[in-house]
Enzyme design. Structure first.
Site, PDB file in Angstrom:
ATOM      1  N   ASP A 177      10.081   5.983 -10.019  1.00 53.66           N
ATOM      2  CA  ASP A 177       9.663   6.701 -11.221  1.00 53.66           C
ATOM      3  C   ASP A 177      10.463   7.981 -11.441  1.00 53.66           C
ATOM      4  OD1 ASP A 177       7.842   4.755 -11.734  1.00 53.66           O
ATOM      5  OD2 ASP A 177       6.053   6.014 -11.587  1.00 53.66           O
ATOM      6  N   SER A 225       0.820  -1.213   0.000  1.00 58.51           N
ATOM      7  CA  SER A 225       0.000   0.000   0.000  1.00 58.51           C
ATOM      8  C   SER A 225       0.857   1.268   0.000  1.00 58.51           C
ATOM      9  CB  SER A 225      -0.943  -0.044   1.203  1.00 58.51           C
ATOM     10  OG  SER A 225      -1.932   0.943   1.118  1.00 58.51           O
ATOM     11  N   LYS A 235      -0.619  -4.153  -3.325  1.00 58.55           N
ATOM     12  CA  LYS A 235      -1.919  -3.595  -2.918  1.00 58.55           C
ATOM     13  C   LYS A 235      -2.023  -2.180  -3.478  1.00 58.55           C
ATOM     14  CE  LYS A 235      -4.858  -2.486   1.047  1.00 58.55           C
ATOM     15  NZ  LYS A 235      -5.001  -1.030   0.788  1.00 58.55           N
TER      16      LYS A 235
END
Length: 385
Positions: A304, A293, A318
């Protein structure tokens, strides 16, 4: 002889039915195929009132209806909470509660619950519980497969009261039962220290309301000590508050998208970072299969933007967001309301974050303090510094 044999078979069959104590009895009630749920519930209540020999707790029956209704979604993250569970839920998200001081994680496929972190000097530590113990019972209640949030409500309780916990420990699955005395626990979600080569090490166990301040303090202290590289350890971190992880990422990311979510109608909401703060030293983020999560939001954003390397094993996967809805009567329901995406638009639900450098954890029996994943993170950091 044949008739006698048939008689004996019938007698034995009848005796078996009596020994089993079960049978099928027609109740004389016929519900139409289009009967409403209210009609069916009325019939069930009537059967219980007229025939059930045990004690009936009407409130528990009603709570069971609500819980079962949400369970019918077959979503492991959507849960109905009664009044006591709701109170405990809000306490948990605040980071201060009356409990034992342990972080729990659950495997959704097997339902197995693991104590992934025991707080130092906590009631759990004083009782003798250890990291990686497998929790099987709280008191006399079997908890394997039970919703993790519900298990937490059994463990937490009034300060000064005792709770028995049964765990399985080690490769031999030795069963151990301990008694912990509940106390007020403020979640110590961040630990930090300076490692070799002026590399700062910062471990985050969960993302609660108290975590941001602890994280900011740790960053400032490590920076003041002359940190030239930062390792953020999110292993065994099950996640937590979305706003908290976004605030934490705003302290290290350049200006831009942190994460965005999309709801059932495709409506997008984006969390962004400003250019007031950003990390100016190399980063490494440690993850494993229990990093879930909010941990994956953190690792995904760092990856990224290319400002750090991800080291460890594939994360949990998740990639959905839950919201708690207050029902106004002290109860609440948590529903999955959106899917989240990393800054580059990656959905990791069911997939997880793939590390840039994969390394499995290998326990060293001769040196319990050894951590080969952290050692690899330090190697990667040296290459980046």
């Amino acid at each position: 002889m044949k008739a006698k044999k048939n008689f004996l078979q019938g007698a034995l069959f009848g005796a078996l039915i009596m020994l089993c104590g079960t049978g099928v009895v027609s109740c004389g009630i016929r519900l139409s195929e289009d009967a409403s749920s209210e009609e069916k519930l009325s019939v069930l209540k009537g059967l219980i009132d007229e025939n059930y020999i045990g004690d009936v707790d009407e409130e528990a029956l009603e709570e069971g209806i609500y819980k079962g209704y949400i369970q019918g979604l077959e979503d492991p993250y959507s849960v109905y909470y009664n009044e006591e569970e709701t109170k405990d839920l809000y306490e948990t998200t605040e980071g201060e509660y009356s409990g034992i001081g342990a972080v729990l994680s659950q495997d959704l496929e097997s339902g197995v619950i693991t104590l992934v972190q025991i707080y130092e000097d906590s009631p759990a530590a004083k009782a003798g519980l250890k990291d990686n113990d497998i929790l099987t019972k709280v008191g006399d209640i079997e908890v394997t497969g039970m919703d993790l949030s519900e298990v937490v409500t059994y463990i937490k309780g009034e300060k000064g009261t005792d709770v028995d916990l049964t765990v399985l420990r080690g490769e031999d699955a030795e069963e151990i039962t301990v008694t912990a005395t509940r106390d007020t626990v403020e979640a110590q979600t961040v630990k930090y220290e300076m490692l070799e080569g002026q590399t700062g090490y910062l471990s985050v166990s969960e993302f609660d309301s108290v975590t941001y301040a602890q994280y900011e303090e740790a960053l400032n202290e490590l920076t003041a000590q002359g940190m030239t590289g930062l390792i953020v350890d999110l292993r065994n971190n099950p996640g937590g508050n979305l706003n908290t992880v976004c605030e934490m990422l705003d302290l290290v990311l350049p200006k831009g998208t942190i994460v965005y979510t999309e709801d059932k109608d495709g409506k997008r909401e984006t969390a962004t970072s400003d250019d007031e703060h950003q990390i100016n030293v190399p980063m490494v983020v440690l993850v494993n299969g229990n990093s879930a999560s909010a941990s994956e939001i953190y690792a995904g954003a760092i990856q990224d933007y290319g400002i750090g390397k991800i080291v460890g094993t594939q994360t949990y996967g998740k990639g959905v967001v839950q919201q708690i809805f207050d029902l106004g009567d002290g109860t609440s329901v948590k529903l999955t309301i959106a899917e989240y995406f990393t800054p580059n638009g990656r959905s990791i639900d069911g997939e997880g974050i793939t590390p840039d450098v994969e390394v499995e954890y290998e326990a060293d029996e001769n040196n319990p303090e050894a951590d080969n994943q952290l050692e690899k993170a330090l190697e990667v950091m040296k290459e980046e510094q």
